[in-house]
Design a protein around this motif. Structure first.
Motif, PDB file in Angstrom:
ATOM      1  N   ALA A  70     -89.864  39.960 138.425  1.00 39.79           N
ATOM      2  CA  ALA A  70     -88.879  40.935 137.979  1.00 39.79           C
ATOM      3  C   ALA A  70     -88.338  41.730 139.156  1.00 39.79           C
ATOM      4  O   ALA A  70     -87.146  42.048 139.210  1.00 39.79           O
ATOM      5  CB  ALA A  70     -89.507  41.862 136.949  1.00 39.79           C
ATOM      6  N   ILE A  71     -89.216  42.030 140.103  1.00 41.50           N
ATOM      7  CA  ILE A  71     -88.741  42.816 141.250  1.00 41.50           C
ATOM      8  C   ILE A  71     -87.752  41.990 142.053  1.00 41.50           C
ATOM      9  O   ILE A  71     -86.775  42.514 142.595  1.00 41.50           O
ATOM     10  CB  ILE A  71     -89.938  43.268 142.109  1.00 41.50           C
ATOM     11  N   GLY A  72     -87.980  40.695 142.132  1.00 44.74           N
ATOM     12  CA  GLY A  72     -87.005  39.834 142.788  1.00 44.74           C
ATOM     13  C   GLY A  72     -85.657  39.925 142.107  1.00 44.74           C
ATOM     14  O   GLY A  72     -84.623  40.090 142.760  1.00 44.74           O
ATOM     15  N   ALA A  73     -85.663  39.837 140.774  1.00 47.39           N
ATOM     16  CA  ALA A  73     -84.407  39.931 140.036  1.00 47.39           C
ATOM     17  C   ALA A  73     -83.765  41.304 140.257  1.00 47.39           C
ATOM     18  O   ALA A  73     -82.541  41.424 140.326  1.00 47.39           O
ATOM     19  CB  ALA A  73     -84.654  39.692 138.552  1.00 47.39           C
ATOM     20  N   PHE A  74     -84.603  42.312 140.390  1.00 45.15           N
ATOM     21  CA  PHE A  74     -84.118  43.662 140.673  1.00 45.15           C
ATOM     22  C   PHE A  74     -83.315  43.660 141.976  1.00 45.15           C
ATOM     23  O   PHE A  74     -82.151  44.064 142.011  1.00 45.15           O
ATOM     24  CB  PHE A  74     -85.339  44.595 140.766  1.00 45.15           C
ATOM     25  N   PHE A  75     -83.924  43.157 143.037  1.00 44.89           N
ATOM     26  CA  PHE A  75     -83.196  43.131 144.307  1.00 44.89           C
ATOM     27  C   PHE A  75     -82.027  42.151 144.256  1.00 44.89           C
ATOM     28  O   PHE A  75     -80.985  42.395 144.858  1.00 44.89           O
ATOM     29  CB  PHE A  75     -84.136  42.781 145.461  1.00 44.89           C
ATOM     30  N   GLY A  76     -82.203  41.069 143.552  1.00 48.50           N
ATOM     31  CA  GLY A  76     -81.108  40.120 143.415  1.00 48.50           C
ATOM     32  C   GLY A  76     -79.884  40.773 142.804  1.00 48.50           C
ATOM     33  O   GLY A  76     -78.759  40.591 143.262  1.00 48.50           O
ATOM     34  N   TYR A 112     -95.036  44.878 135.096  1.00 50.56           N
ATOM     35  CA  TYR A 112     -96.351  45.134 134.510  1.00 50.56           C
ATOM     36  C   TYR A 112     -96.736  43.999 133.560  1.00 50.56           C
ATOM     37  O   TYR A 112     -97.843  43.470 133.613  1.00 50.56           O
ATOM     38  CB  TYR A 112     -96.316  46.469 133.773  1.00 50.56           C
ATOM     39  N   VAL A 113     -95.799  43.612 132.730  1.00 51.17           N
ATOM     40  CA  VAL A 113     -96.092  42.547 131.769  1.00 51.17           C
ATOM     41  C   VAL A 113     -96.438  41.254 132.507  1.00 51.17           C
ATOM     42  O   VAL A 113     -97.422  40.584 132.203  1.00 51.17           O
ATOM     43  CB  VAL A 113     -94.887  42.313 130.825  1.00 51.17           C
ATOM     44  N   LEU A 114     -95.621  40.933 133.503  1.00 51.65           N
ATOM     45  CA  LEU A 114     -95.833  39.649 134.175  1.00 51.65           C
ATOM     46  C   LEU A 114     -97.139  39.613 134.957  1.00 51.65           C
ATOM     47  O   LEU A 114     -97.828  38.596 134.972  1.00 51.65           O
ATOM     48  CB  LEU A 114     -94.666  39.356 135.132  1.00 51.65           C
ATOM     49  N   LEU A 115     -97.463  40.721 135.609  1.00 55.13           N
ATOM     50  CA  LEU A 115     -98.606  40.664 136.513  1.00 55.13           C
ATOM     51  C   LEU A 115     -99.889  41.212 135.919  1.00 55.13           C
ATOM     52  O   LEU A 115    -100.978  40.882 136.379  1.00 55.13           O
ATOM     53  CB  LEU A 115     -98.285  41.433 137.805  1.00 55.13           C
ATOM     54  N   VAL A 161     -77.323  56.564 132.806  1.00 53.01           N
ATOM     55  CA  VAL A 161     -78.551  56.133 132.127  1.00 53.01           C
ATOM     56  C   VAL A 161     -78.904  54.682 132.398  1.00 53.01           C
ATOM     57  O   VAL A 161     -80.079  54.315 132.410  1.00 53.01           O
ATOM     58  CB  VAL A 161     -78.469  56.330 130.599  1.00 53.01           C
ATOM     59  N   GLU A 162     -77.876  53.826 132.635  1.00 52.96           N
ATOM     60  CA  GLU A 162     -78.248  52.419 132.837  1.00 52.96           C
ATOM     61  C   GLU A 162     -79.119  52.237 134.065  1.00 52.96           C
ATOM     62  O   GLU A 162     -79.965  51.354 134.102  1.00 52.96           O
ATOM     63  CB  GLU A 162     -77.022  51.507 132.914  1.00 52.96           C
ATOM     64  N   ILE A 163     -78.901  53.101 135.064  1.00 53.11           N
ATOM     65  CA  ILE A 163     -79.737  52.976 136.267  1.00 53.11           C
ATOM     66  C   ILE A 163     -81.186  53.290 135.910  1.00 53.11           C
ATOM     67  O   ILE A 163     -82.119  52.610 136.331  1.00 53.11           O
ATOM     68  CB  ILE A 163     -79.210  53.918 137.376  1.00 53.11           C
ATOM     69  N   ILE A 164     -81.363  54.316 135.099  1.00 58.28           N
ATOM     70  CA  ILE A 164     -82.724  54.687 134.702  1.00 58.28           C
ATOM     71  C   ILE A 164     -83.356  53.586 133.863  1.00 58.28           C
ATOM     72  O   ILE A 164     -84.495  53.177 134.099  1.00 58.28           O
ATOM     73  CB  ILE A 164     -82.683  56.028 133.966  1.00 58.28           C
ATOM     74  N   TRP A 165     -82.590  53.066 132.917  1.00 60.81           N
ATOM     75  CA  TRP A 165     -83.096  51.943 132.128  1.00 60.81           C
ATOM     76  C   TRP A 165     -83.471  50.763 133.015  1.00 60.81           C
ATOM     77  O   TRP A 165     -84.472  50.093 132.804  1.00 60.81           O
ATOM     78  CB  TRP A 165     -82.049  51.488 131.110  1.00 60.81           C
ATOM     79  N   PHE A 166     -82.645  50.518 133.999  1.00 60.44           N
ATOM     80  CA  PHE A 166     -82.868  49.393 134.907  1.00 60.44           C
ATOM     81  C   PHE A 166     -84.228  49.540 135.597  1.00 60.44           C
ATOM     82  O   PHE A 166     -85.028  48.596 135.630  1.00 60.44           O
ATOM     83  CB  PHE A 166     -81.721  49.369 135.930  1.00 60.44           C
ATOM     84  N   PHE A 167     -84.494  50.727 136.087  1.00 59.14           N
ATOM     85  CA  PHE A 167     -85.776  50.940 136.757  1.00 59.14           C
ATOM     86  C   PHE A 167     -86.935  50.806 135.770  1.00 59.14           C
ATOM     87  O   PHE A 167     -87.956  50.187 136.070  1.00 59.14           O
ATOM     88  CB  PHE A 167     -85.798  52.322 137.432  1.00 59.14           C
ATOM     89  N   ILE A 168     -86.756  51.394 134.600  1.00 61.70           N
ATOM     90  CA  ILE A 168     -87.841  51.335 133.610  1.00 61.70           C
ATOM     91  C   ILE A 168     -88.137  49.884 133.247  1.00 61.70           C
ATOM     92  O   ILE A 168     -89.287  49.441 133.212  1.00 61.70           O
ATOM     93  CB  ILE A 168     -87.444  52.115 132.336  1.00 61.70           C
TER      94      ILE A 168
END
Ligand SMILES: Nc1ncnc2c1ncn2[C@@H]1O[C@H](COP(=O)(O)OP(=O)(O)OP(=O)(O)O)[C@@H](O)[C@H]1O
Ligand SMILES: Nc1ncnc2c1ncn2[C@@H]1O[C@H](COP(=O)(O)OP(=O)(O)OP(=O)(O)O)[C@@H](O)[C@H]1O
Ligand SMILES: [Mg+2]
Ligand SMILES: [Mg+2]
Lengths: 272, 368, 284, 368, 272
Positions: free
Chosen positions: D315-321, D228-231, D214-221
């Protein structure tokens, strides 16, 4: 245009240029800021660089003072090709600049900003140290010459008013400008008294043989002190005129990039 | 230019007390917090904390931290971080250990070699930061891991499998230089004082304190030197300018890259100094030496008023910051609080010290 | 009367919290004041300073662990010189006497590792990983080394952090990249042991997992047959006995004549069930 | 206002490829590094690393880190740090454990309660930072210690002496909400896939991977929501503005204090989510949970292009990071390198990934 | 002074002031920036605030727009005592300000800066989101109205030229200035064309009943659009004059704080 002036005007074309810039281009990523500009400045003259907002004036003088490397084009200093890799190099060659953003450190005191990078020292050998006393004295008196009475030389620049801050930058450049003095809109935030001081200062250093590059949006200031006028538009040179060859109205039209202007208030007498 | 710097009386300035002028200086911001912590412990802690031996006891770790903190503070004023100093302590400790134990070099060679080596690593750090334009946080973070890892590998290679290199004390025994970098200074003085009954002694009659640990002396020297550099030398001006605004400083003719690289070399040398002192004192080094010291050094610098964003701070602030931190960490062991609560107190004391500090400064200078 | 303990393990370390509990219980039983202290991380320099701080308070007894004799000897010798009775616990049985400690309560890490290695080799292990959650902590490194000696077969050290999720993934990764691994030796039950069990289980292979120290969940795994055994050095005794000895020494001048070995003690499935409850109370 | 946003052709702009436009976005800066790391491991690592089970294996810790990293990234964009998230994981894990085990609350109560509680602690953090004007670094650092200490004290109180609280799994067994916060999602799907032979199975026929944790799913969500919030939301604009220049943002009418406090609450809630997931998965919590996670979260955010000075990042940067970091940490165990070299590789890989990233971006966008 | 102008001039004194500031003092630590200044602005008038560098003009308007809290003194808004605790409060009351330092975020795009704090939204409920398209359109067209053709609304403000950046701030304030528009040296970095646009804009919004506070060092600009003129000097008011009551030379002397100026170039015709 009035011919009788209280200012002396250098004899343009009389001598070799100190700095000569040939076909300078400057690109930022996909943005073309300069698309081939040529310009020179001779000792003892005040060469005005004019143009609309975003024409590329600041970018151009930054190239001249070693901040930017030109994408294309050549810089000659006393006739020899020159490549300033840092502003420090340009400074050591005798070029002092007042940048439009002033290049001040808000948290530092006026004196420390004034002498940043070129501190006067006292003592010798390992005891050589920053001569704070002399520095303070020079700062206070230079500022007073420009018409600003500082509360104290140790006030942080960040708490100065806009005009006070600009005066620090000008006073600094004048103090260190050995051969060429570049002023990017130096009077924009200045009061009337300070402005007249700056114009008088330009005249004074010009008389001492320094070449001055003066950027302004004020046609009347430019005409008051300028010997030659180069107009930029959208990154290109529109041409250079000498003093007396051009009327204020013509110059203003060139500066506006040939586009029409909002109808003017009568009291302005045709110039902004 | 014949005007004097004496500014004419200005009706736009209210008179200001000497005390309030003092508190405005970043150097002295941290002093209020230090006093608060001192008062706290003089009430709650065992009386032995503020005897001579107690003071020396908390000043020793404070000094070791402080030497790092002053390097870190100067680098932070210059606008960069060095997260690798903790690992650098381990790494240069290993290098020094190998010099002395494995290669059998005398200290007169080993110590300069260690400094040169560390400065070189610092210069690599700095060069990568400047060339790439990446934040120093991430570059020195990489070095945090790399140097820590190399220390482990190196230790295993040097000792044939162990993560602990021993025998330094034996190797440096009798070396004249050793007394500058290890042990206590002025032992004769203290023995004399003890014999006169001027300082505490154990029941055996031996003085409780046999001298001032050299790190404390180094700490004071380095604080003084750093303060002199920052406030009195042109290069100090350059450091503030570089950290305050890199572009503006560069445009004003400050050689920002040289300044930054020198600062990275300086922090590395501070780490090397701590490494040399602790390795000689402990007689051994292991792979976890200096663990998280980078963090503590930055904490001490920040407690002492350095801004993380650069361009503001002072060596004296870092000095008091280290003493606050050292006093709190060691001081809690002189109190009756349960060790389980140690971290709660540590955090709480730090926060209160800094808040107090801040409140006093605002109060005194009339800032809002 | 005051007794001060300076140990190299933190109060929030599951292993050392048991030592601390032992010390405290001894304090309660004997009516002396005990104080447990440790550096924030495994840091010999900081630890020697804590010993110095303790000596300054001139307690009636000092308990220390000695993972690095070189680094700690000046401080311990200073304590002895000051006339403070010193007992060493856990690490340092070999140097304890030489430094002037009265005796040593504990188990040699190296020997404990060796015992575990022998047992695992006996269970048929040939290729092992040793999960080390704090590389550079000499006492953990010694456990690994001892294990290697006793095990005889090939083994590699798997360095990790304290994070269970990461440990589980790393053990899983190690298992899937080398099919021949049949033994996992974890150096701490709750940090490394439990996730290792989970990873071994998920691999679907038959792997012997053993761990140093105890945790209730790991013991449950032993009961359930997912793990082989745990090595218990009964560190509660290290804290309890040493504090008790010093209290008695202060009162009556008594002291046993020699070192007290508190372990090793292999907890296998037959004993595990009884221990679980005590472990979840922080006594084993 | 009838003009369209369509800008007239401008001779002052060179044409730009789609790829170069893409690389300019902070969101995609980190992707080059991720690809490089991927290529590195597909050459050096055991083939099992990039099987389904291998990917899930490294994505699980990466996701746990990533959830924190996204909170940290948003806070960093807003110009502040939170060093207390690691301790917050332990502390809210303890709170959740106590709710479920000691008080026997059902998840539908325990989970919201944990979030509210964590958000409250986050709000305290934020309020102190704003009221005092101190750097968040030092304030949250104090909370790092305080919360870690309180976790220990609380655990001992809750368990009667142990540093581990167990029995969570038993307590939540059969609770319908549990499947959203623990274990694997879509087990049915994976079983079906296994039965069709589409994914790897054990010899027994059971799928090697029983579902997506589930953490992977949460991570994507959370990545999606944060992006969305940031942009796309006004508040995203406020976050960038607040971090870019606090004074300028405030002068332009951005409610900077509210923004900052909300962000502190958000990071605390991210920590709470990780705590809930890991506590339920592990069935227990202990005093060392989340140790140094604050540090790793900031690392991941910085690898992903966030500036430490605020106002820039994604956020996407942090995702890949986070994925880069997770891949490097776990990936090295799949290789044959001597594990003593682990930290050297970790540091080296991070540096290379970030440098590569940077080089590609400069290359593509023509920056200098 | 010329009376025939192309601009309409509001009838000062005709209506109730929107904002009234009474005896405002502001101290920074031991520095006294304002030592008792009174000022008001009425709907439909342009009230110029003039004075030497460091006189306290910027500090004063920052107090007016909620950035600083006055150390002493009262602020009345529509006759009622008002205490703006943040700039946002002042904005919501209908006061828009162009600060001298512009209050822009360099790393953010032009559009995002333009709407910072007051983003237009689209959609409803949880789907309510920043309407980027409309925002871009408004930005580009507002900028074009001021005479700047942007390369694109997503260029970072930090890479704009000085004048372009200033224009963004002005266009933003004009867009949101509902009741009072405060402009702190808005034309300092502008080209001639942009300056004339700004002056024309001031005239336009004034006609719509907005009260304008205009700070300038340019006597001619002030006289061209101002209805009343208040001069500050060293933190104190020197007095307020209405249009027509004062000559350019007198005004300039007041602005210089009564101190003598450097000799002027003839072509400037007496005013800077
Ligand atoms: N670093 C940069 N990146 C991208 N574009 C830039 C950068 N610097 C300047 N520009 C663009 O180049 C053009 C010229 O800018 P410059 O600052 O030279 O104008 P200027 O003539 O000084 O204008 P002003 O009179 O308004 O100061 C502007 O349109 C600006 O947007
Ligand atoms: N935060 C501050 N701390 C200390 N002094 C300040 C601060 N802000 C302003 N001052 C001082 O107050 C005086 C008034 O500054 P202000 O910016 O209001 O002047 P101004 O009239 O706008 O000048 P200019 O025309 O040059 O912009 C200046 O002398 C300045 O040094
Ligand atoms: Mg410009
Ligand atoms: Mg101003």
């Amino acid at each position: 245009m009035t011919v009788d002036t209280t200012f002396h005007h250098g004899d343009a074309g009389s001598s070799e240029p100190i700095v000569q810039m040939k076909d300078i281009e400057k690109h930022f990523g996909n943005i073309i800021a300069l698309a081939g500009v040529s310009f020179d400045v001779r000792p003892g003259e005040c060469h005005c660089l004019l143009g609309d907002n975003g024409a590329g004036k600041s970018t151009f003088i930054k190239t001249m003072s070693g901040v930017h490397k030109p994408t294309k084009g050549q810089i000659l200093f006393h006739g020899k090709p020159m490549n300033f890799s840092t502003p420090r190099d340009a400074m050591e060659a005798g070029i002092a600049t007042v940048f439009q953003d002033l290049a001040m450190i808000p948290l530092m005191s006026v004196t420390r900003n004034f002498f940043m990078g070129r501190e006067p020292t006292i003592g010798r050998g390992p005891l050589k140290r920053f001569d704070v006393k002399t520095a303070n004295e020079i700062t206070v008196s230079s500022m007073r010459d420009m018409g600003i009475n500082l509360r104290g030389p140790d006030q942080a620049v960040g708490t100065l008013s806009g005009g006070e801050r600009q005066t620090v930058a000008i006073a600094r450049a004048v103090h260190f400008g050995a051969k060429v003095l570049i002023l990017d809109e130096p009077t924009s935030a200045l009061g009337v008294r300070q402005t007249s001081n700056v114009l008088a200062t330009i005249d004074r250093v010009r008389k001492q043989g320094v070449g001055v590059v003066f950027i302004s949006h004020n046609v009347r200031h430019a005409l008051a002190v300028g010997d030659r006028f180069t107009v930029l538009n959208r990154g290109k040179t529109l041409g250079t005129a000498s003093r007396g060859e051009i009327s204020p109205e013509e110059l203003q039209e060139l500066m506006a990039g040939g586009q029409e202007m909002a109808e003017l208030e009568g009291s302005l007498g045709g110039t902004i | 230019m014949t005007n004097t710097a004496q500014v004419v009386e200005d009706e736009r300035i209210k008179s200001e007390s000497f005390f309030s002028k003092l508190m405005k200086r970043p150097e002295l911001g941290a002093i209020a917090g230090a006093i608060l912590v001192f008062i706290f412990f003089s009430i709650t802690a065992d009386a032995s904390m503020f005897t001579l031996s107690g003071v020396i006891n908390f000043m020793t770790p404070a000094s070791q931290l402080g030497i790092l903190a002053i390097g870190a503070a100067m680098l932070m004023i210059g606008g960069e971080f060095d997260l690798s100093i903790g690992s650098m302590v381990a790494f240069s400790g290993l290098f020094f250990g190998v010099c002395v134990v494995t290669w059998g070099l005398p200290l007169i060679v080993a110590i300069p070699l260690t400094f040169v080596f560390s400065a070189f690593v610092g210069a690599i750090n700095g060069t990568i930061v400047i060339r790439s334009g990446l934040p120093s946080f991430i570059v020195t973070l990489a070095f945090l891991f790399v140097l820590r890892g190399l220390s482990l590998v190196g230790l295993k290679a040097a000792t044939g499998g162990s993560t602990q290199l021993r025998g330094v004390r034996e190797a440096v025994e009798g070396d004249g230089l050793a007394s500058f970098f290890s042990g206590d200074a002025f032992p004769g003085l203290f023995e004399w004082l003890a014999s006169k009954g001027l300082i505490e002694t154990f029941k055996s009659g031996a003085p409780k304190v046999t001298g001032i640990p050299v790190e404390i002396i180094w700490f004071f020297i380095i604080t003084g030197a750093a303060t002199y550099v920052l406030l009195r030398l042109p290069v100090g001006n350059w450091i503030f300018a570089t950290g305050g605004d890199n572009t503006a400083a560069s445009n004003s003719g400050v050689p920002v890259n040289k300044v930054k690289i020198s600062l990275f070399m300086l922090t590395a040398c501070c780490a090397a100094l701590v490494a040399i002192i602790t390795v000689m004192d402990a007689g051994s080094t292991d792979a976890r030496r200096g663990f998280q010291k980078e963090f503590e050094a930055i904490i001490a610098a920040v407690i002492g008023g350095c801004l993380l964003t650069g361009g503001y701070g002072s060596a004296i602030g870092a000095f008091f910051g280290s003493i606050i931190f050292g006093m709190v960490v060691i001081g809690l062991t002189y109190t009756d609080f349960d060790q389980d609560w140690f971290q709660v107190f540590l955090g709480g004391m730090l926060l209160i010290a800094v808040l107090f500090n801040n409140a006093i400064r605002k109060r005194v200078t009339g800032e809002r | 009367q005051d007794i001060i303990v300076v140990a190299h393990g933190q109060a929030n370390d599951p292993f050392w919290s048991v030592v601390k509990n032992g010390v405290e219980e001894a304090g309660k039983d004997t009516g002396v004041n005990v104080d447990y202290r440790s550096p924030e991380t495994f840091d010999m320099v900081a630890m020697s300073q804590l010993i110095d701080a303790a000596v300054n308070q001139e307690p009636d007894g000092l308990i220390v662990s000695i993972p690095d004799a070189d680094a700690l000897s000046p401080s311990i010798e200073r304590a002895v010189a000051a006339g403070i009775p010193v007992i060493s616990i856990n690490a340092g049985s070999d140097v304890s006497k030489g430094l002037g400690a009265l005796l040593h309560v504990g188990q040699d890490e190296y020997d404990a590792g060796k015992a575990a290695g022998e047992k695992l080799a006996e269970m048929g292990g040939t290729n092992a990983i040793c999960v080390n959650q704090e590389v550079g902590n000499v006492s953990l490194d010694l456990r690994c080394e001892g294990f290697g000696e006793g095990f005889g077969g090939s083994y590699t050290v798997l360095p990790t952090t304290n994070d269970p999720a990461e440990i589980e993934s790393k053990v899983a990764a190690a298992l899937s990249s080398d099919e021949s691994i049949d033994t996992v030796m974890a150096l701490g039950a709750s940090t490394a042991g439990e996730p290792s069990v989970a990873a071994a289980k998920a691999s679907g292979r038959d792997i012997n997992v053993a761990s140093f120290d105890l945790s209730a969940s790991f013991l449950q795994s032993i009961v359930d047959g997912d793990a082989a055994f745990a090595i218990d050095q009964q560190q509660f005794l290290q804290g309890y006995l040493s504090a008790n000895f010093l209290a008695l020494h202060a009162k009556y001048g008594l002291m046993p004549g020699g070192n007290v070995p508190s372990g090793p003690n292999l907890i296998t499935s037959d004993k595990a069930a009884q221990v679980i409850d005590l472990s979840s109370k922080g006594i084993r």
